[in-house]
Write an enzyme that holds these catalytic residues in place. Structure first.
Site, mmCIF file in Angstrom:
data_model
loop_
_atom_site.group_PDB
_atom_site.id
_atom_site.type_symbol
_atom_site.label_atom_id
_atom_site.label_comp_id
_atom_site.label_asym_id
_atom_site.label_seq_id
_atom_site.Cartn_x
_atom_site.Cartn_y
_atom_site.Cartn_z
ATOM 1 N N VAL A 16 0.837 -1.213 0.000
ATOM 2 C CA VAL A 16 0.000 0.000 0.000
ATOM 3 C C VAL A 16 0.870 1.262 0.000
ATOM 4 C CG1 VAL A 16 -1.811 1.268 1.230
ATOM 5 C CG2 VAL A 16 -1.859 -1.234 1.193
ATOM 6 N N LYS A 206 -13.389 -5.891 10.388
ATOM 7 C CA LYS A 206 -14.121 -4.911 9.570
ATOM 8 C C LYS A 206 -15.568 -4.773 10.060
ATOM 9 C CE LYS A 206 -11.128 -5.886 5.661
ATOM 10 N NZ LYS A 206 -10.920 -6.788 4.513
HETATM 11 N N1 NAP Z 1 -2.411 -4.952 0.940
HETATM 12 C C1 NAP Z 1 -3.695 -4.668 0.846
HETATM 13 O O1 NAP Z 1 -4.349 -4.995 -0.152
HETATM 14 C C2 NAP Z 1 -4.399 -3.940 1.954
HETATM 15 C C3 NAP Z 1 -5.756 -3.607 1.807
HETATM 16 C C4 NAP Z 1 -6.401 -2.889 2.831
HETATM 17 C C5 NAP Z 1 -5.695 -2.543 3.969
HETATM 18 N N2 NAP Z 1 -4.371 -2.915 4.077
HETATM 19 C C6 NAP Z 1 -3.676 -2.540 5.314
HETATM 20 O O2 NAP Z 1 -2.612 -1.685 4.985
HETATM 21 C C7 NAP Z 1 -1.525 -1.898 5.904
HETATM 22 C C8 NAP Z 1 -0.254 -2.190 5.116
HETATM 23 O O3 NAP Z 1 -0.442 -3.367 4.362
HETATM 24 P P1 NAP Z 1 0.600 -3.779 3.202
HETATM 25 O O4 NAP Z 1 -0.057 -4.881 2.456
HETATM 26 O O5 NAP Z 1 1.088 -2.580 2.464
HETATM 27 O O6 NAP Z 1 1.792 -4.382 4.084
HETATM 28 P P2 NAP Z 1 3.270 -4.735 3.606
HETATM 29 O O7 NAP Z 1 3.347 -4.852 2.134
HETATM 30 O O8 NAP Z 1 3.726 -5.861 4.456
HETATM 31 O O9 NAP Z 1 4.114 -3.410 4.012
HETATM 32 C C9 NAP Z 1 4.417 -3.089 5.339
HETATM 33 C C10 NAP Z 1 5.452 -1.973 5.339
HETATM 34 O O10 NAP Z 1 5.723 -1.608 6.676
HETATM 35 C C11 NAP Z 1 7.137 -1.589 6.888
HETATM 36 N N3 NAP Z 1 7.392 -1.931 8.287
HETATM 37 C C12 NAP Z 1 7.107 -3.096 8.932
HETATM 38 N N4 NAP Z 1 7.459 -3.004 10.224
HETATM 39 C C13 NAP Z 1 7.976 -1.760 10.374
HETATM 40 C C14 NAP Z 1 8.532 -1.058 11.482
HETATM 41 N N5 NAP Z 1 8.626 -1.638 12.687
HETATM 42 N N6 NAP Z 1 8.962 0.213 11.282
HETATM 43 C C15 NAP Z 1 8.871 0.799 10.081
HETATM 44 N N7 NAP Z 1 8.347 0.172 8.993
HETATM 45 C C16 NAP Z 1 7.918 -1.076 9.152
HETATM 46 C C17 NAP Z 1 7.688 -2.591 5.932
HETATM 47 O O11 NAP Z 1 9.040 -2.285 5.669
HETATM 48 P P3 NAP Z 1 9.909 -3.096 4.565
HETATM 49 O O12 NAP Z 1 9.401 -2.619 3.231
HETATM 50 O O13 NAP Z 1 11.294 -2.653 4.820
HETATM 51 O O14 NAP Z 1 9.644 -4.548 4.817
HETATM 52 C C18 NAP Z 1 6.776 -2.371 4.708
HETATM 53 O O15 NAP Z 1 7.278 -1.290 3.938
HETATM 54 C C19 NAP Z 1 -2.013 -3.015 6.842
HETATM 55 O O16 NAP Z 1 -2.587 -2.444 7.989
HETATM 56 C C20 NAP Z 1 -3.075 -3.725 6.039
HETATM 57 O O17 NAP Z 1 -4.048 -4.367 6.843
HETATM 58 C C21 NAP Z 1 -3.723 -3.585 3.106
#
Ligand code: NAP
Length: 429
Positions: A16, A206
């Site tokens: 995201v 949700k």
């Molecule tokens: N993906 C979807 O379709 C979707 C849809 C709706 C809502 N969401 C929500 O959006 C949020 C993000 O989801 P995502 O899919 O984008 O997750 P993701 O791809 O796993 O990305 C997580 C990011 O957070 C960083 N991170 C993890 N731990 C950290 C820390 N302690 N300090 C700083 N940065 C940290 C990671 O760094 P690195 O890049 O270095 O690993 C990565 O850039 C979640 O709450 C999820 O529920 C996601």
């Protein structure tokens, strides 16, 4: 237009976050015109600083998210890390240091939304999370703002794309659960560990958020009844088809008929093919809202994915930036109604029950008596059998979940009932 930019700290640059950064960069001029001031990406916190991130200035990248939110010059923190910690502490720290927050974190908002709203209020800041429920689909803002003058009675939705993809595959191909899950995993719709999706945890988070906003009542995650979809079989789909139904994993938030309480639940259910939710295919999401004055509304679209979810985050970012320029805050938590959340036993719906029974005279009468004794009225019964064994499919009229539970318990004790093959609620009629 104000020339001094609003500064945005991006916490997380994964699926995201990377799309949020891309849209902020490529659509900067449009965003500035809509907000009334430019927005500047002031820092990007990640876990792995050395990872190549296209379009992101490496000078902005840090692993010290805490220092970033404490800088004091940040206007808006966008939290797209996910999980409970460190996201929760980073958000409250952001409020304390003068920033408003946009988050996509359904797990955190469902668990700690009340405390986070209180922290935002205490510091006079905004907390927005449109992306936390059903990705790109505008849902929080319509419920919070567009329907603020109406009375919402029911929210019925498909809010998890992974499970909808699996159930849709089972429906259209006749595949069993495991086969459909394997396909979803191979195509990237299911994670390596699909528990949060298939056991209904994601949808329950949700449902808690939606119920809270819809009914102006705090609904905790523990208040949401949850049943996953791993037990749904190809035979259930065959039964559903015979009834002119399909099976969906639904999040259902309802106001009781007397208006004095609410319920929130997630479970698989049969819905008639004529219901708009029945035609929601693949990984799409849709939410059906019933309100007193507006009647029936349906919200449909992609419920996940980097770019769709970023769309919802950016919408919040624009709203929060506008509030900030106007020296105002948007709607906070609205929990004034404080309605009690009733247990699952109080939910009233219809049921489809498949029983394996002995094929001998009097069995049907015995089974019917058990239903009658528990106050559950039968709508239809279908019996088929051979070689001394038979199957009995009973569809009930509306009854409470407690009454149905008592009925099933008593049925299991009958010598002539060999087993209860499946129990499925029937919704959307
Ligand atoms: N993906 C979807 O379709 C979707 C849809 C709706 C809502 N969401 C929500 O959006 C949020 C993000 O989801 P995502 O899919 O984008 O997750 P993701 O791809 O796993 O990305 C997580 C990011 O957070 C960083 N991170 C993890 N731990 C950290 C820390 N302690 N300090 C700083 N940065 C940290 C990671 O760094 P690195 O890049 O270095 O690993 C990565 O850039 C979640 O709450 C999820 O529920 C996601």
């Amino acid at each position: 237009m104000r020339t001094r930019p609003l500064k945005v700290a991006l916490l997380g640059c994964g699926v995201v976050g990377s799309e949020v950064a891309r849209i902020m960069t490529t659509h900067g001029a449009d965003l500035a015109a809509r907000i009334g001031a430019p927005v500047e990406l002031a820092g990007v916190a990640v876990r792995r600083p050395d990872k190549v991130r296209e379009g992101i200035d490496p000078a902005l990248v840090t692993t010290d998210a805490t220092a970033l939110v404490k800088r004091g010059d940040i206007d808006v923190v966008v939290e797209v890390i996910g999980g409970i910690e460190p996201a929760r502490t980073l958000i409250t720290t952001a409020f304390a240091h003068g920033a408003s927050v946009v988050s996509a974190n359904k797990a955190l908002i469902a668990q700690d939304g009340a405390a986070l709203h209180a922290a935002a209020d205490e510091h006079g800041k905004d907390l927005y999370y449109e992306a936390a429920v059903a990705g790109a689909i505008p849902l929080i803002r319509p419920l919070r703002e567009s329907l603020a003058g109406d009375k919402v009675d029911r929210v019925l939705g498909i809010v998890n794309g992974t499970t909808n993809f699996i159930l849709d595959a089972m429906d259209s191909t006749g595949a069993g659960y495991q086969e459909a899950l394997d396909e979803a995993t191979a195509l990237g719709y299911a994670e390596a560990d699909p528990t949060a999706d298939v056991e209904g945890f994601d949808a329950a988070a949700k449902a808690a958020i939606l119920a809270g906003i819809a009914f102006h009542t705090r609904v905790r995650l523990d208040d949401v009844y949850r049943e996953g979809m791993t037990e749904v079989t190809a035979a259930d789909f065959a039964s559903a088809k015979e009834m002119g139904c399909t099976i969906k994993l639904l999040a259902i938030c309802e106001r009781a008929a007397d208006g004095g309480s609410v319920t929130a639940r997630v479970h698989p259910a049969m819905i008639p093919l004529s219901h708009p939710l029945a035609s929601v295919r693949e990984a799409y999401n849709a939410v059906f809202v019933e309100s007193e004055a507006a009647g029936q509304l349906m919200f449909y679209g992609p419920g996940a994915g980097g770019s769709p979810t970023a769309s919802a985050v950016l919408g919040d970012l624009v709203a929060v930036c506008r509030n900030r320029l106007g020296g105002a805050t948007g709607p906070g938590e609205s929990a004034y109604a404080a309605l009690p959340v009733s247990p699952m036993g109080d939910v009233v719906t219809r049921y489809h029950i498949s029983l394996d029974v002995a094929d001998k005279p009097g069995v049907l009468a015995q089974v019917a008596t058990v239903f009658a004794e528990h106050g559950v009225s039968i709508d239809t019964v279908r019996q088929s059998g051979k070689d001394g064994e038979a199957s009995l499919v009973v569809v009930t009229h509306r009854a409470s979940d407690a009454a149905l539970g008592g009925t099933v318990e008593a049925l299991r004790k009958l010598d002539t009932v060999r087993g209860v093959a499946s129990i499925m609620r029937v919704e959307g009629e």
